[in-house]
Enzyme design. Structure first.
Site, PDB file in Angstrom:
ATOM      1  N   HIS A  99       0.878  -1.180   0.000  1.00 41.72           N
ATOM      2  CA  HIS A  99       0.000   0.000   0.000  1.00 41.72           C
ATOM      3  C   HIS A  99       0.914   1.229   0.000  1.00 41.72           C
ATOM      4  O   HIS A  99       2.016   1.177   0.559  1.00 41.72           O
ATOM      5  CB  HIS A  99      -0.843   0.110   1.265  1.00 41.72           C
ATOM      6  N   ASP A 102       2.536   2.038   3.314  1.00 39.85           N
ATOM      7  CA  ASP A 102       3.493   1.077   3.884  1.00 39.85           C
ATOM      8  C   ASP A 102       4.924   1.512   3.599  1.00 39.85           C
ATOM      9  O   ASP A 102       5.822   1.285   4.409  1.00 39.85           O
ATOM     10  CB  ASP A 102       3.349  -0.320   3.252  1.00 39.85           C
ATOM     11  N   GLU A 266      -8.881 -13.492  -1.028  1.00 35.16           N
ATOM     12  CA  GLU A 266      -8.150 -13.803   0.201  1.00 35.16           C
ATOM     13  C   GLU A 266      -8.858 -14.908   0.965  1.00 35.16           C
ATOM     14  O   GLU A 266     -10.065 -14.851   1.192  1.00 35.16           O
ATOM     15  CB  GLU A 266      -8.039 -12.541   1.069  1.00 35.16           C
ATOM     16  N   ASP A 294      -4.670 -13.569  -2.205  1.00 35.02           N
ATOM     17  CA  ASP A 294      -3.999 -13.230  -0.956  1.00 35.02           C
ATOM     18  C   ASP A 294      -3.936 -14.500  -0.132  1.00 35.02           C
ATOM     19  O   ASP A 294      -4.940 -14.947   0.436  1.00 35.02           O
ATOM     20  CB  ASP A 294      -4.737 -12.107  -0.212  1.00 35.02           C
ATOM     21  N   ASP A 305     -10.343 -11.295  11.235  1.00 32.05           N
ATOM     22  CA  ASP A 305      -9.351 -11.496  10.190  1.00 32.05           C
ATOM     23  C   ASP A 305      -7.977 -11.657  10.836  1.00 32.05           C
ATOM     24  O   ASP A 305      -7.333 -10.681  11.184  1.00 32.05           O
ATOM     25  CB  ASP A 305      -9.384 -10.247   9.296  1.00 32.05           C
ATOM     26  N   ASP A 337      -0.502 -12.286   2.287  1.00 31.77           N
ATOM     27  CA  ASP A 337      -1.137 -11.266   3.136  1.00 31.77           C
ATOM     28  C   ASP A 337      -1.278 -11.895   4.519  1.00 31.77           C
ATOM     29  O   ASP A 337      -2.363 -12.239   4.961  1.00 31.77           O
ATOM     30  CB  ASP A 337      -2.501 -10.882   2.556  1.00 31.77           C
TER      31      ASP A 337
HETATM   32 MN   LIG Z   1      -7.098 -10.432   5.911  1.00 32.11          MN
END
Ligand SMILES: [Mn+2]
Length: 443
Positions: A99, A102, A266, A294, A305, A337
């Site tokens: 991102h 980041d 994900e 992901d 999560d 991720d």
């Molecule tokens: Mn996640």
């Protein structure tokens, strides 16, 4: 200077290796059906979890011991780039993802933030010249800063919509500059808390307007990469507009965006939506919308999560089954991720975590490939639906019949005979393939 002095380049040593810093199953050069594991798995390191995160949670401060902890501002950002490329090379991964926030600190104005970005992007670009690692995707973080309290492209405040547009404009330019393979949208705040204060139709229309503007701008600057939506049902907002693949697909179809978008799926978001990872992959695959993955896993005991490294062999096998059936990931990859647990605070745990995830997906790849080669599931499924390959079934599939004819057919049926679905037999077979692949009994 080396940031991970205790770790050398990670090599494949085979299943009998006792070396914690070696791959036991991931052999980048090993060919499966004419393609190397490296080409098929396309592993990617997530910058945010590996270099930016510090192990903090809602109850306590960061625990991560990192060689860059004493730094701040742009110095910290630069050290992270150096450390990142050291880790990419030592792990021998072909991709990374980030991102905007980041890689570089936010300034006090948008202009300052963009200038910080430019410094670090320039540095990354220099490192990429002598490294094999490529950018799988980048994205704009439009959820952390308090300005996104009511959303970004779905905010009730048009100024926030405009600011978000500026962020994505910049991120698309960075994607172009660094030769990204994809661009991702994860709408962490694109949803709502309560309908009492929400114009849901306007918010969704605005999200579509935002996506169309992004498509237009990418075209304008010659950025020709798939745009990927990452579905997630909840957290941080209670109701998120990109709930799951099916919901996202309906949205893309309604707003005429399917030509430009696919999905970044994900595992942990799938389970939060009440689906399995493989369900989401299958839904995307059969609609030609599987873009990237992901790669992580949730915790069956926790309802949020957790972004754990994907070490579940069974799930990874079924995921790789869908990916191989898709003909691979194309421009996508398996992006970790995933974050080390708060208690795994040593820098070397970053290596242990990636090795575990890479080995676990390599096993999944091998088992899935065997299952497909031997038509273990395909053969059964083919047989199960064989009534649609002749007679009345073929007429149904070919659109050659109607309710009147079907009624006439049904009236003369004496008995309807179904066959067992054999769920447990099939689960046993998958286990057999897993164990035999692991033991080397089936190669
Ligand atoms: Mn996640």
């Amino acid at each position: 200077m080396a940031y991970f002095e205790t770790v050398n380049t990670i090599k494949y040593e085979g299943a009998s290796s006792q070396n914690p810093f070696a791959f036991k199953y991931y052999n980048p050069e090993e060919k499966i059906n004419g393609k190397t594991m490296e080409e098929l798995l396309r592993f990617s390191v997530a910058y945010w979890h590996t270099f930016t995160a510090d192990g903090s949670d809602p109850f306590g401060a960061g625990t991560a011991i990192r060689p860059w902890n004493h730094l701040s501002g742009l110095d910290l950002a630069k050290a992270r780039v150096e450390a990142a490329f050291e880790l990419f090379e030592k792990l021998n991964v072909p991709f990374f993802a980030f991102h905007d926030v980041d890689i570089a600190p936010e300034g006090s104005t948008l202009k300052e933030t963009n200038e910080n970005q430019d410094v670090i992007v320039g540095m990354i670009k220099e490192y990429m010249k002598t490294s094999k690692v490529k950018l799988l995707w980048n994205t704009a973080n439009m959820f952390t800063n308090q300005r996104y309290v009511h959303g970004a492209a779905t905010s009730s405040n048009a100024d926030v919509f405009a600011y978000s547009a500026a962020k994505v404009k910049k991120a698309l330019e960075v994607a172009k500059d660094l030769g990204a393979e994809n661009y991702v949208f994860w709408g962490g705040r694109e949803g709502y808390e309560t309908l009492l204060n929400t114009d849901m139709k306007l918010e969704q229309d605005n999200l579509a307007r935002f996506f169309h503007m992004a498509v237009d701008y990418a075209k304008e600057i010659g950025l020709n990469v798939p745009f990927l939506i990452e579905p997630k049902p909840k957290e941080p907002t209670k109701h998120q507009y990109d709930f799951d693949v099916a919901t996202g697909l309906a949205f893309l179809q309604k707003y005429d965006l399917t030509d430009h978008f696919k999905f970044n799926i994900e595992a942990n978001h799938a389970t939060l939506a009440g689906h399995t990872f493989e369900h989401e992959l299958r839904t995307a695959r059969i609609n030609g919308m599987l873009g990237s993955v992901d790669a992580n896993q949730g915790d069956t005991l926790l309802g949020w999560d957790t972004d754990e490294f994907p070490t579940d062999l069974y799930t990874n096998t079924l995921a790789m089954y869908e990916i191989l059936k898709n003909g691979g990931l194309g421009k996508g990859g398996l992006n970790f991720d995933a974050k080390v647990r708060r208690g795994s605070f040593d820098a070397e745990d970053l290596f242990h975590a990636h090795i575990a995830g890479m080995d676990a997906f390599a096993i999944g790849l091998k088992v899935a490939n065997k299952l497909i080669e031997d038509k273990v599931l395909d053969g059964f499924v083919e047989e199960r639906y064989s009534s649609y390959t002749s007679g009345i079934g073929l007429d149904i599939v070919e659109g050659k019949t109607n309710f009147r004819e079907l009624e006439a057919y049904a009236l003369q049926l004496n008995e309807i005979k179904n066959q067992s679905g054999r769920t447990e037999r099939l689960k046993g077979l998958v286990n057999q393939y897993l164990l035999e692949t692991l033991s080397g009994a089936r190669v």
